[in-house]
Design an enzyme around this catalytic site. Sequence first.
Site, PDB file in Angstrom:
ATOM      1  N   ARG A 180       0.818  -1.215   0.000  1.00 53.44           N
ATOM      2  CA  ARG A 180       0.000   0.000   0.000  1.00 53.44           C
ATOM      3  C   ARG A 180       0.855   1.271   0.000  1.00 53.44           C
ATOM      4  O   ARG A 180       0.512   2.268   0.634  1.00 53.44           O
ATOM      5  CB  ARG A 180      -0.958  -0.009   1.197  1.00 53.44           C
ATOM      6  CG  ARG A 180      -1.949  -1.164   1.187  1.00 53.44           C
ATOM      7  CD  ARG A 180      -2.834  -1.153  -0.049  1.00 53.44           C
ATOM      8  NE  ARG A 180      -3.714  -2.303  -0.076  1.00 53.44           N
ATOM      9  CZ  ARG A 180      -3.455  -3.442  -0.725  1.00 53.44           C
ATOM     10  NH1 ARG A 180      -2.338  -3.565  -1.420  1.00 53.44           N
ATOM     11  NH2 ARG A 180      -4.304  -4.446  -0.697  1.00 53.44           N
ATOM     12  N   SER A 229     -11.541   0.360   2.461  1.00 54.42           N
ATOM     13  CA  SER A 229     -10.821  -0.090   3.653  1.00 54.42           C
ATOM     14  C   SER A 229     -10.183   1.103   4.364  1.00 54.42           C
ATOM     15  O   SER A 229      -9.455   1.881   3.751  1.00 54.42           O
ATOM     16  CB  SER A 229      -9.734  -1.094   3.266  1.00 54.42           C
ATOM     17  OG  SER A 229     -10.305  -2.273   2.752  1.00 54.42           O
ATOM     18  N   GLU A 299      -5.308   3.755   5.863  1.00 55.48           N
ATOM     19  CA  GLU A 299      -5.179   3.498   4.434  1.00 55.48           C
ATOM     20  C   GLU A 299      -5.880   4.607   3.652  1.00 55.48           C
ATOM     21  O   GLU A 299      -5.438   5.003   2.582  1.00 55.48           O
ATOM     22  CB  GLU A 299      -5.773   2.131   4.074  1.00 55.48           C
ATOM     23  CG  GLU A 299      -5.608   1.755   2.614  1.00 55.48           C
ATOM     24  CD  GLU A 299      -5.971   0.305   2.348  1.00 55.48           C
ATOM     25  OE1 GLU A 299      -6.611   0.059   1.309  1.00 55.48           O
ATOM     26  OE2 GLU A 299      -5.631  -0.585   3.168  1.00 55.48           O
TER      27      GLU A 299
END
Length: 310
Positions: A180, A229, A299
């Site tokens: 990520r 998310s 995130e």
Amino acid sequence: MTASSNLTDAIRAAAPNLRGRLLENQSLSDLTWFRVGGPAEVLFSPADEEDLSQFLAALDPAVPVTVIGLGSNLIVRDGGIPGVTIRLGGKAFGSVAIDGETIRAGTAVPDMRLAKTSAEASLDGLAFFRGIPGSVGGALRMNAGAHGGETTDVLTQARGIDRKGEARTFTHAEMGFRYRHSSAPGDVIFTSATFRGRPGDRQEIEAEMDRVTAAREAAQPIRERTGGSTFKNPEGGKAWQLIDAAGCRGLTLGGAQVSEMHCNFLINRGGATAADIEGLGEEVRRRVRESSGVELHWEIKRIGVDRSEV
């Protein structure tokens, strides 16, 4: 935040031949999936890469620049975004082209469309993009992934414009992908990317995409006002399990709620502010830290200023 006529006038004076849209005090709440947030002091939508390059080359280096995409993994704070906000769109940044096993896509292309176009060309390896509710630009920035695949698995090259207005090209290695995250320079605005698929059977690829879609619909609150998310999975664990164990499923703050369906998703139940959503996320982080000792990391990208700072 009030309109900045002085900033707009300065931009037009420095770059009189701009062809894109330049708007003052433009609301951003309708451009985010949470449907919250304040305005952009100035919002610029360039006509094409050349227009973007001209704009950045002429812009005062002291003016902050923020880039937004589809607004899926994003919280814009209630005080809005100072300086210039850039949003790419239109044919120049929203097209996909296939050449053999190579797929070239503009960074405004939704990830789901990238998956669909690749499948129609019988190119395998990109079906996982069907499960990512963002755009190619965001995928480059965060090495977006889902259902066992990540951007790093298929990207060969990315192109962008830096803060000086100069075109830059990055190889896969230069993107510095990890979970990520990309370590590409933060001042670069990505404009296109090149991916490599592999020959496959169209029906099998589309069947895989259908499975990805079914899995998302069964497990995630995709019909709600959400941002995907919320927290990255910690090493060796799952964020949702830690959140659930900390007793946060269904937790509310103002108009924001931790999803009952999937507790790594936050929801705007109606009337939430950006402060409600971000504050709820911070409360979840606090409870998880107290119950498990694990520090969850966001995130979802959070940008702009609080209303109190305006």
